[in-house]
Design a protein around this motif. Structure first.
Motif, short mmCIF file in Angstrom:
data_model
loop_
_atom_site.label_atom_id
_atom_site.label_comp_id
_atom_site.label_asym_id
_atom_site.label_seq_id
_atom_site.Cartn_x
_atom_site.Cartn_y
_atom_site.Cartn_z
N GLN A 1 33.85 44.49 45.49
CA GLN A 1 32.93 43.48 45.99
C GLN A 1 33.20 42.11 45.39
OE1 GLN A 1 28.86 43.64 44.77
NE2 GLN A 1 28.12 42.60 46.60
N MET A 2 33.62 42.11 44.12
CA MET A 2 33.77 40.82 43.43
C MET A 2 34.81 40.96 42.32
SD MET A 2 30.75 38.84 41.35
CE MET A 2 31.03 37.34 40.45
N VAL A 3 35.64 39.95 42.20
CA VAL A 3 36.61 39.90 41.09
C VAL A 3 36.01 39.02 40.00
CG1 VAL A 3 38.93 39.27 40.37
CG2 VAL A 3 38.54 40.21 42.67
N ILE A 4 35.86 39.58 38.82
CA ILE A 4 35.26 38.85 37.69
C ILE A 4 36.38 38.23 36.87
CG2 ILE A 4 33.82 39.02 35.63
CD1 ILE A 4 32.40 41.35 36.93
N ARG A 5 36.40 36.92 36.83
CA ARG A 5 37.44 36.18 36.11
C ARG A 5 36.77 35.02 35.37
NH1 ARG A 5 43.11 35.49 36.79
NH2 ARG A 5 43.77 35.08 34.65
N PRO A 6 36.25 35.25 34.18
CA PRO A 6 35.56 34.17 33.44
C PRO A 6 36.50 33.01 33.14
CG PRO A 6 35.12 36.32 32.49
CD PRO A 6 36.24 36.52 33.45
N HIS A 7 35.99 31.80 33.30
CA HIS A 7 36.81 30.61 33.04
C HIS A 7 36.56 30.11 31.62
CE1 HIS A 7 38.08 30.45 37.20
NE2 HIS A 7 36.81 30.59 37.57
N THR A 8 36.91 30.94 30.66
CA THR A 8 36.81 30.56 29.25
C THR A 8 38.10 30.95 28.55
OG1 THR A 8 35.87 32.68 28.56
CG2 THR A 8 34.31 30.97 29.27
N SER B 1 41.46 41.50 45.80
CA SER B 1 40.38 40.60 46.21
C SER B 1 39.27 41.39 46.89
CB SER B 1 40.92 39.51 47.13
OG SER B 1 41.52 40.09 48.28
N ARG B 2 38.17 40.70 47.19
CA ARG B 2 37.04 41.32 47.87
C ARG B 2 37.50 41.95 49.18
NH1 ARG B 2 31.32 40.86 48.46
NH2 ARG B 2 30.68 41.10 50.63
N GLY B 3 37.04 43.17 49.43
CA GLY B 3 37.43 43.89 50.64
C GLY B 3 38.53 44.89 50.42
N ASP B 4 39.27 44.77 49.30
CA ASP B 4 40.27 45.79 48.96
C ASP B 4 39.55 47.05 48.49
OD1 ASP B 4 42.04 43.85 49.57
OD2 ASP B 4 42.86 43.59 47.55
N MET B 5 40.27 48.15 48.44
CA MET B 5 39.67 49.41 48.03
C MET B 5 40.57 50.12 47.03
SD MET B 5 38.30 52.63 50.36
CE MET B 5 37.07 51.62 51.20
N ILE B 6 39.96 50.61 45.95
CA ILE B 6 40.68 51.37 44.93
C ILE B 6 40.43 52.85 45.19
CG2 ILE B 6 40.88 51.82 42.45
CD1 ILE B 6 39.94 48.96 41.95
N VAL B 7 41.52 53.60 45.35
CA VAL B 7 41.44 55.02 45.69
C VAL B 7 42.41 55.80 44.81
CG1 VAL B 7 40.80 54.48 48.07
CG2 VAL B 7 43.21 54.83 47.50
N VAL C 1 33.02 42.63 62.44
CA VAL C 1 32.75 43.95 61.87
C VAL C 1 32.56 43.81 60.37
CG1 VAL C 1 33.79 46.18 61.29
CG2 VAL C 1 33.89 45.34 63.62
N ARG C 2 31.48 44.37 59.87
CA ARG C 2 31.27 44.43 58.42
C ARG C 2 31.34 45.89 58.00
NH1 ARG C 2 26.32 41.14 56.46
NH2 ARG C 2 27.81 39.48 56.98
N HIS C 3 32.33 46.22 57.19
CA HIS C 3 32.58 47.59 56.76
C HIS C 3 32.79 47.60 55.24
CE1 HIS C 3 35.44 50.93 55.80
NE2 HIS C 3 34.56 51.61 56.50
N THR C 4 31.96 48.33 54.52
CA THR C 4 31.89 48.28 53.05
C THR C 4 31.81 46.81 52.63
OG1 THR C 4 34.32 48.46 52.75
CG2 THR C 4 33.05 50.50 52.79
N THR C 5 32.82 46.31 51.91
CA THR C 5 32.79 44.90 51.47
C THR C 5 33.74 44.03 52.28
OG1 THR C 5 34.47 45.38 49.79
CG2 THR C 5 32.15 45.57 49.13
#
Length: 435
Positions: free
Chosen positions: A246-253, A318-324, A356-360
């Motif tokens: 759903q979201m890639v967390i990449r802190p800008h610090t 990125s958002r919309g990819d799936m880890i399997v 079409v909205r499917h998962t993310t």
């Protein structure tokens, strides 16, 4: 839906998420024809389980007296809209929460009118259990068939058929037995396996929370006991590993410039640190480095937990990819066969384009063909249909602009579900189940 917020500290990255314990929370919906007593039943559950405040009870009593009732109209606890209270019907889906020492509950009280079938689909889409009410005086009606079919179509694992208003048929066992046999005959055509029957009076409270003294011939459990004891841990697919990002967390610090986490909700299977995984659509493989929940590392995560996952390798995700899992992948393609419940006043016409909205993941799509419409009363297929109206249920062929990663809805209710959205108005047009 789940929510995620990030708080960066010197020691760790805290990711706080709303998460439900799958075996302690039961989501259920009520369905049935008009005036079968759905809202009254929910009100009775809330009232008898002592889950409402005294000021709410006082307000309901005052409204009941104002209407001239000689009893407390418990349906007012759920019918919150002014138009609902005036007409005495349920229009919108009313969500209510209550808890007992054994379990927590989220109720979706859905309308009984045919024109509000789409609301019933909305309320039932995430349910573990469906309560289908039948008026003991009337028996099975069109909406009983329609809602039972929708419960089957949505793969709701558990169904409780409540034969209500038994007080109006003198608590007759014969009436109850006849309705049970009629429903079993109809349900034999559906994909409904775990079905229970309870004779009740929502108005009087018989067999809702307390066992009825008027129906000693009934030896089964009360409705609340069924809700507290039904086994739901196996309702989720714990075999096929699916993690839509759903979201890639990449802190800008500077301190966390090398951190790359992938947030989302696990929609199937069990993930553990060290597991080999594959990322779709790129096809790259890696291993799970860490899984965190509420800022703390955990040894395993399963559906429907919302977590943050890190991998050992830097991969473009990125958002919309799936880890399997490499040896257990979903179907991938752009051509899908979908059962659709149409939810908009504008009809469905072949060759129309939607989002079409499917998962993310979101992408453009076009309805290639309407294969048939389902007659919910006979369950027969009506072919040669060139348009679908609101509340109709049909099978369509769908072509998407980008490949989707999906399972059949029967296999996984999350990765097999999608919605169609009007690209111009952003309205939800239909809810689909992949075949």
């Amino acid at each position: 839906m789940w929510e995620i917020s990030i708080r960066i500290t010197k020691k760790s990255i805290k990711v706080k998420m709303s998460i439900q314990e799958s075996n302690q929370l039961l989501r259920f919906t009520t369905a049935g024809s008009v005036d079968d007593g759905k809202s009254t039943l929910i009100g009775r559950l809330l009232y008898d389980s002592k889950s409402i405040f005294e000021d709410q009870i006082a307000a309901v009593k005052a409204s009941s007296e104002k209407k001239g009732f000689d009893y407390v109209d418990l349906s007012l606890l759920t019918d919150g809209l002014k138009s609902e209270r005036e007409q005495g019907i349920t229009i919108d889906v009313a969500y209510r929460y209550f808890a007992t020492p054994k379990r927590k509950f989220i109720i979706a009280d859905t309308p009984g009118h045919i024109q509000y079938t789409r609301n019933m689909v909305t309320g039932a889409s995430t349910a573990n259990l469906a309560i289908i009410l039948v008026d003991a005086r009337k028996g099975l009606l069109e909406q009983t068939h329609r809602h039972s079919f929708i419960a089957s179509l949505l793969r709701i694992p558990h169904v409780v058929v409540c034969i209500n208003k038994m007080d109006l048929v003198d608590y007759s066992q014969g009436v109850y037995d006849r309705i049970v046999e009629d429903y079993k005959a109809f349900a034999s055509k559906l994909q409904v396996r775990d079905v229970h029957f309870v004779p009740i009076s929502a108005l009087k409270g018989d067999n809702v929370v307390e066992r009825s003294k008027n129906m000693t011939w009934y030896e089964g459990p009360t409705l609340l006991y069924l809700l507290e004891s039904v086994h739901i841990a196996s309702d989720y697919n714990h075999v096929d590993c699916r993690f839509p990002v759903q979201m890639v967390i990449r802190p800008h610090t500077l301190e966390y410039q090398d951190f790359r986490g992938y947030a989302g909700r696990i929609e199937g299977g069990i993930f553990k640190p060290g597991d080999e995984v594959k990322i779709l659509p790129s096809g790259f493989t890696s291993r799970v480095k860490d899984i965190s929940l509420n800022g703390e590392s955990i040894q395993e995560a399963h559906a429907p937990m919302s977590v943050v996952m890190t991998l050992e390798d830097d991969i473009d995700i990125s958002r919309g990819d799936m880890i399997v899992r490499p040896n257990n992948q979903p179907q991938t393609g752009q051509d899908l066969e979908v059962m659709v419940s149409w939810m908009n006043q504008r009809p469905l016409i072949p060759r129309t384009k939607y989002i079409v909205r499917h998962t993310t993941k979101e992408c453009q799509a076009m309805v290639k063909d309407i294969q048939y419409k389902v007659n919910v009363n006979t369950l027969h297929r009506e072919e040669g249909i060139d348009r679908i109206e609101m509340n109709d249920i049909c099978r369509i062929s769908l072509r998407t602009a980008q490949p989707l990663f999906f399972d059949s809805y029967a296999k996984n209710r999350q990765t097999g579900a999608l919605i169609l959205i009007d690209p111009n108005t952003n309205e939800t047009m239909g809810a689909g189940m992949v075949i």
